[in-house]
Design an enzyme around this catalytic site. Structure first.
Site, PDB file in Angstrom:
ATOM      1  N   THR A 128       0.828  -1.227  -0.165  1.00 34.29           N
ATOM      2  CA  THR A 128       0.128  -0.008   0.017  1.00 34.29           C
ATOM      3  C   THR A 128       0.848   1.243   0.005  1.00 34.29           C
ATOM      4  O   THR A 128       1.983   1.293   0.555  1.00 34.29           O
ATOM      5  CB  THR A 128      -0.883  -0.003   1.207  1.00 34.29           C
ATOM      6  OG1 THR A 128      -1.581   1.316   1.434  1.00 34.29           O
ATOM      7  CG2 THR A 128      -0.217  -0.361   2.666  1.00 34.29           C
ATOM      8  N   GLU A 130       0.233   3.433   1.835  1.00 41.82           N
ATOM      9  CA  GLU A 130       0.317   4.248   3.208  1.00 41.82           C
ATOM     10  C   GLU A 130       1.643   3.905   3.955  1.00 41.82           C
ATOM     11  O   GLU A 130       1.930   4.572   5.161  1.00 41.82           O
ATOM     12  CB  GLU A 130      -0.793   3.587   4.066  1.00 41.82           C
ATOM     13  CG  GLU A 130      -2.108   3.763   3.359  1.00 41.82           C
ATOM     14  CD  GLU A 130      -3.396   3.823   4.300  1.00 41.82           C
ATOM     15  OE1 GLU A 130      -3.077   3.860   5.666  1.00 41.82           O
ATOM     16  OE2 GLU A 130      -4.591   4.021   4.139  1.00 41.82           O
ATOM     17  N   LYS A 157       2.096  -3.228   7.412  1.00 41.22           N
ATOM     18  CA  LYS A 157       2.359  -3.378   6.132  1.00 41.22           C
ATOM     19  C   LYS A 157       3.850  -3.161   5.697  1.00 41.22           C
ATOM     20  O   LYS A 157       4.331  -3.873   4.909  1.00 41.22           O
ATOM     21  CB  LYS A 157       1.521  -2.555   5.137  1.00 41.22           C
ATOM     22  CG  LYS A 157      -0.057  -3.135   5.104  1.00 41.22           C
ATOM     23  CD  LYS A 157      -0.386  -4.674   4.503  1.00 41.22           C
ATOM     24  CE  LYS A 157      -0.120  -4.813   2.912  1.00 41.22           C
ATOM     25  NZ  LYS A 157      -0.323  -6.103   2.608  1.00 41.22           N
TER      26      LYS A 157
HETATM   27  O1  DAU Z   1      -4.072   4.108   0.415  1.00 38.94           O
HETATM   28  C1  DAU Z   1      -4.246   2.742  -0.024  1.00 38.94           C
HETATM   29  C2  DAU Z   1      -5.057   2.400   1.304  1.00 38.94           C
HETATM   30  O2  DAU Z   1      -6.405   2.770   1.092  1.00 38.94           O
HETATM   31  C3  DAU Z   1      -5.027   0.775   1.589  1.00 38.94           C
HETATM   32  O3  DAU Z   1      -4.076   0.222   1.998  1.00 38.94           O
HETATM   33  C4  DAU Z   1      -6.010   0.498   2.676  1.00 38.94           C
HETATM   34  O4  DAU Z   1      -6.182  -0.748   2.733  1.00 38.94           O
HETATM   35  C5  DAU Z   1      -7.300   1.200   2.679  1.00 38.94           C
HETATM   36  O5  DAU Z   1      -8.269   1.097   3.720  1.00 38.94           O
HETATM   37  C6  DAU Z   1      -7.266   2.695   2.114  1.00 38.94           C
HETATM   38  O6  DAU Z   1      -7.014   3.464   3.341  1.00 38.94           O
HETATM   39  P1  DAU Z   1      -7.708   4.976   3.789  1.00 38.94           P
HETATM   40  O7  DAU Z   1      -7.418   4.988   4.976  1.00 38.94           O
HETATM   41  O8  DAU Z   1      -7.298   5.762   2.652  1.00 38.94           O
HETATM   42  O9  DAU Z   1      -9.176   4.561   3.340  1.00 38.94           O
HETATM   43  P2  DAU Z   1     -10.570   4.673   3.897  1.00 38.94           P
HETATM   44  O10 DAU Z   1     -11.476   4.287   3.026  1.00 38.94           O
HETATM   45  O11 DAU Z   1     -10.674   4.044   5.238  1.00 38.94           O
HETATM   46  O12 DAU Z   1     -10.362   6.131   3.925  1.00 38.94           O
HETATM   47  C7  DAU Z   1     -10.229   6.993   2.890  1.00 38.94           C
HETATM   48  C8  DAU Z   1     -10.324   8.624   3.117  1.00 38.94           C
HETATM   49  O13 DAU Z   1     -11.832   8.617   3.694  1.00 38.94           O
HETATM   50  C9  DAU Z   1      -9.346   8.770   4.495  1.00 38.94           C
HETATM   51  O14 DAU Z   1      -9.057  10.033   4.223  1.00 38.94           O
HETATM   52  C10 DAU Z   1     -10.358   8.557   5.661  1.00 38.94           C
HETATM   53  C11 DAU Z   1     -11.863   9.250   5.113  1.00 38.94           C
HETATM   54  N1  DAU Z   1     -12.819   8.527   5.839  1.00 38.94           N
HETATM   55  C12 DAU Z   1     -13.020   7.219   5.926  1.00 38.94           C
HETATM   56  C13 DAU Z   1     -13.899   6.696   6.781  1.00 38.94           C
HETATM   57  C14 DAU Z   1     -13.911   5.159   6.808  1.00 38.94           C
HETATM   58  C15 DAU Z   1     -13.893   9.339   6.277  1.00 38.94           C
HETATM   59  O15 DAU Z   1     -13.965  10.611   6.015  1.00 38.94           O
HETATM   60  N2  DAU Z   1     -14.869   8.915   7.011  1.00 38.94           N
HETATM   61  C16 DAU Z   1     -14.866   7.386   7.142  1.00 38.94           C
HETATM   62  O16 DAU Z   1     -16.092   6.990   7.709  1.00 38.94           O
END
Ligand code: DAU
Length: 343
Positions: A128, A130, A157
């Site tokens: 990732t 990240e 990771k």
């Molecule tokens: O960048 C690659 C990564 O993307 C992967 O390695 C991870 O497995 C994957 O979970 C993802 O990580 P993020 O933390 O970026 O993804 P997430 O979908 O959790 O969140 C995307 C963005 O949205 C992040 O800035 C946090 C925000 N968010 C997330 C959630 C779940 C919100 O604003 N509200 C939420 O409820």
């Protein structure tokens, strides 16, 4: 016949990769090795298991279980191992880091050792962006950059990445590694922001935007990511790392605008809530090394989000049972009583 062992193949990116392989490569034979967790679901594989009988099978097992991994490798005799098996959700890693260390670090080491002992011709580790940590808008992360993970997820990771490269250096295992940006598309567990917000909006529930919503992410389509992994397997060099994404990013609020417009839902569903601890403001990948392999993403960030949101609109039969199960407890723990974001 090229034989693949795809670990984590019942999860989101894994099950898309299995479909991609079986439909695009008639000489591919795929053994999926998956523990079947809350997000690694047998339902995600029902269609390819039925459609590609004889070329696709499922072995249920944990990558941390050395004896079970050895048995699976001996039975499948893979030419290529692709490791998607991982705990992947940042918020869950904040609440329960040990599970992430177990699977993403220890499990990766078990798999590497067994793949090496078995003499597999190629091992690919799916990682990732990240692991690079947040980068300012003036910069993009390149494959040689220092790792600077912020969360227990990204630290786990990063440790898995180092382990994979160590197996290449020390034991000569032909390892390649890819670091992907945020994937969107079909079969993504609705803890991740796009399927969470799409399904919430379809149910007229609030969209819990963390903090100011100005964090930036590169939302790539999962099938572009799968094609990128395949390009690495076909044209990449063992011992090398490759960044896979679109190379552009948008803010979460822009992602929400696209999502709401696609579903014709009102902006009044947006609710700014307390931010995620240690939330990385921006990831931005330099994808020039991948472009050099002849791969490029077919879909822009906006097209990827729109296509994904349409899939959730059109596939309630997939996500309604998912949201009715473990998701309910998770959602309550994660969001009920979460205070509003203070500006
Ligand atoms: O960048 C690659 C990564 O993307 C992967 O390695 C991870 O497995 C994957 O979970 C993802 O990580 P993020 O933390 O970026 O993804 P997430 O979908 O959790 O969140 C995307 C963005 O949205 C992040 O800035 C946090 C925000 N968010 C997330 C959630 C779940 C919100 O604003 N509200 C939420 O409820």
């Amino acid at each position: 016949m090229t034989r693949y062992l795809v670990t984590g193949g019942a999860g989101f990116i894994g099950c898309n990769y299995v479909r991609f392989l079986l439909s695009g490569y008639p000489d591919a034979k795929v053994t999926v090795y998956d523990k079947l967790t809350y997000s690694g679901r047998v339902e995600n594989l029902e269609e390819p298991l039925a459609r590609f009988k004889g070329r696709c099978e499922l072995v249920i097992g944990d990558i941390c279980d050395s004896a079970a991994v050895e048995r699976a490798l001996q039975a499948a005799q893979p030419d290529i191992v692709v490791n998607f098996a991982a705990e992947t959700h940042v918020d869950r890693s904040i609440a329960d880091p040990d599970t992430f260390v177990r699977t993403d670090v220890n499990g990766t080491a078990v798999l590497l050792r067994q793949a090496s002992d078995q003499g597999v011709a190629r091992y690919h580790q799916v990682s990732t962006d990240e692991v690079y940590g947040p980068v300012p808008v003036s910069q993009r992360s390149s494959e040689g950059d220092v790792l600077n993970p912020s969360s227990p997820y990204s630290a786990s990771k990063a440790a898995g990445d180092l382990m994979a490269m160590a197996w290449h250096e020390t034991y000569g295992l032909p390892v390649t590694l890819s670091r992907g940006a945020n994937c969107v598309g079909a079969y993504q567990y609705p803890e991740k922001v796009v399927p969470l917000f799409a399904t919430n909006a379809l149910l007229d529930l609030p969209l819990p935007v963390y903090g100011d919503g100005k964090q930036r992410r590169d939302y790539q389509h999962v099938l572009d990511h799968c094609a990128g992994i395949q390009a690495v397997l076909e044209h990449g060099q063992p011992g090398e790392i490759y960044n896979i994404g679109t190379g552009t990013e948008i803010t979460n609020l822009e992602m929400v605008r696209i999502l709401l417009e696609t579903l014709d839902k009102p902006r009044s569903l947006i609710r700014h809530v307390q931010d995620r601890p240690g939330h990385d403001r921006r990831y931005g990948l330099d994808i020039s090394k991948m472009l050099g392999l002849g791969w490029s993403p077919a879909m822009s960030v906006e097209e990827s989000i729109t296509a994904s949101v349409c899939w959730y609109r059109d596939n309630r039969a997939w996500w309604e049972p998912v949201r009715a199960g473990e998701f309910q407890d998770y959602y309550a723990r994660q969001y009920a009583g979460r205070p509003d974001h203070v500006r």
